[in-house]
Scaffold this motif. Structure first.
Motif, short mmCIF file in Angstrom:
data_model
loop_
_atom_site.label_atom_id
_atom_site.label_comp_id
_atom_site.label_asym_id
_atom_site.label_seq_id
_atom_site.Cartn_x
_atom_site.Cartn_y
_atom_site.Cartn_z
N ILE A 149 0.86 -1.18 0.00
CA ILE A 149 0.00 0.00 0.00
C ILE A 149 0.90 1.23 0.00
CG2 ILE A 149 -1.85 -1.19 1.21
CD1 ILE A 149 -1.06 0.33 3.71
N ARG A 150 0.33 2.38 -0.31
CA ARG A 150 1.11 3.61 -0.38
C ARG A 150 0.47 4.69 0.48
NH1 ARG A 150 4.84 3.37 -4.38
NH2 ARG A 150 4.63 1.64 -5.85
N ASP A 151 1.34 5.55 1.02
CA ASP A 151 0.83 6.65 1.82
C ASP A 151 0.56 7.85 0.93
OD1 ASP A 151 3.30 7.70 1.19
OD2 ASP A 151 4.12 7.55 3.22
N ALA A 152 0.29 8.99 1.55
CA ALA A 152 -0.06 10.19 0.79
C ALA A 152 1.09 10.66 -0.09
CB ALA A 152 -0.48 11.30 1.74
N ASP A 153 2.31 10.29 0.27
CA ASP A 153 3.48 10.68 -0.53
C ASP A 153 3.91 9.60 -1.50
OD1 ASP A 153 3.64 13.12 0.82
OD2 ASP A 153 4.76 12.20 2.47
N SER A 154 3.04 8.58 -1.69
CA SER A 154 3.31 7.46 -2.60
C SER A 154 4.47 6.58 -2.16
CB SER A 154 3.57 7.96 -4.03
OG SER A 154 2.42 8.61 -4.54
N ALA A 155 4.84 6.66 -0.90
CA ALA A 155 5.89 5.77 -0.39
C ALA A 155 5.30 4.39 -0.15
CB ALA A 155 6.46 6.33 0.92
N PRO A 156 5.99 3.31 -0.58
CA PRO A 156 5.44 1.96 -0.45
C PRO A 156 5.61 1.39 0.95
CG PRO A 156 7.56 1.85 -1.53
CD PRO A 156 7.29 3.31 -1.31
N TYR A 157 4.60 0.65 1.40
CA TYR A 157 4.64 -0.04 2.68
C TYR A 157 4.21 -1.49 2.46
CZ TYR A 157 5.00 4.42 5.16
OH TYR A 157 5.43 5.63 5.63
#
Length: 337
Positions: free
Chosen positions: A135-143
């Protein structure tokens, strides 16, 4: 167990339950100490006989059994302390070298190992990852999204580009083999026509052992180039290994048993004031906190999780408030309340 107990009883002239008293039991304990001391069966022989006595009393098979015919906790041998299961730092450094990782012949085994190393998951949690685990956060960083079965809750951990690309390649492979879809990222390869069964631990451990045999790690110290990439990684690991709290400008290594009136107190203090210009620092700190909480949950460090959860909740409120649309020229600041 039955033959040993009977032999011990006959050796001291016991032929009836009424004759079993504490001195007889102590002779039995002495015999075990002399013959099976240090073995796993030492405690088992005592426990089985004690359970036999309890069963006789529970079902009233023979009321002549003396009440003193019982083993106490002090009669059991002390369990030996197990050696630490963590690998030495220089061994992990060798395993993580690109040349050694490239010795993997199986891309599935390599990806599982990469996730274990980079994300700190347990083997059982990694093998049961869902197919859509990124999934990605608001900054498109992957988790990486996974279910922590020990804590019985979902958890997130940041991942780098290499892990993300490897997961994407694995998803393509799964889709090609099971066109109707598979719910797991690592399906069992045999006896799994619909792809719903996850890879089992023994299958991965077999692949891991084959890889380790080829890598031939001997536990020798590796001299790191001070200017090289591995030296930077080793430095980071040494520091992060002592992390207990994330701070806006670093980390806190204070022992968990102590309470600091200043470390991270700003984020839980009603007098704390911040402005939108600090949003990048807040977002970076939130990612660090998520990583610390996820790693602590995976290791079962409940104290670390508890310390950071409240800070994480307040930080989310601060970021939300700062990101909210405000009238032009409004200088109202967000606080931790």
């Amino acid at each position: 167990m039955y033959r040993r107990s009977c032999s011990a009883a006959s050796a001291v002239g016991v032929d009836a339950l009424a004759q079993i008293d504490r001195p007889v039991l102590e002779r039995y304990l002495a015999d075990l100490q002399a013959t099976v001391s240090g073995q796993k069966t030492h405690g088992e022989f005592i426990g089985l006989v004690n359970h036999f006595f309890q069963t006789i009393r529970q079902h009233r098979w023979d009321d002549t059994l003396p009440t003193t015919a019982v083993f106490f906790a002090e009669d059991y041998p002390k369990r030996a302390k197990l050696l630490p299961r963590a690998l030495a730092e220089h061994v992990m450094t060798q395993l993580e070298q690109p040349a050694n990782m490239d010795r993997w012949h199986d891309p599935v085994g390599r990806l599982v190992t990469l996730i274990l190393m980079r994300c700190g998951l347990r083997v059982s949690d990694a093998l049961r990852l869902p197919l859509d685990c990124i999934i990605r956060d608001a900054d498109s960083a992957p988790y990486l999204r996974y279910f922590n079965h020990k804590m019985k809750r979902e958890a997130l951990v940041p991942i780098d580009n290499e892990v993300e690309a490897a997961i994407a390649a694995q998803k393509q492979h799964i889709t090609a083999r099971w066109p109707d879809g598979s719910p797991v990222l690592f399906p069992q390869r045999t006896a799994n026509p619909d792809g719903t069964k996850p890879l089992i631990d023994s299958s991965y451990r077999r692949m891991l052992n084959q890889w380790l045999a080829e890598v031939d790690i001997r536990g020798e110290q590796v001299a790191l180039d001070p200017d090289g990439h591995l030296a930077e990684v080793a430095w980071a690991k040494q520091r992060l290994g002592r992390v207990t709290q994330a701070l806006p400008n670093g980390f806190c290594g204070l022992p968990l048993q102590k309470t600091c009136p200043h470390a991270n107190a700003c984020l839980t203090c009603p007098m704390f004031v911040t402005t939108p210009e600090f949003l990048p620092q807040h977002r970076q700190q939130r990612q660090q906190l998520l990583q610390i909480v996820s790693a602590a949950e995976a290791r079962g460090q409940l104290r670390v999780v508890e310390m950071n959860q409240q800070v994480l909740g307040n930080l989310d409120q601060i970021i939300t408030a700062l990101e909210a649309d405000e009238p032009p020229g409004d200088t109202q600041a967000a606080d931790a309340g």
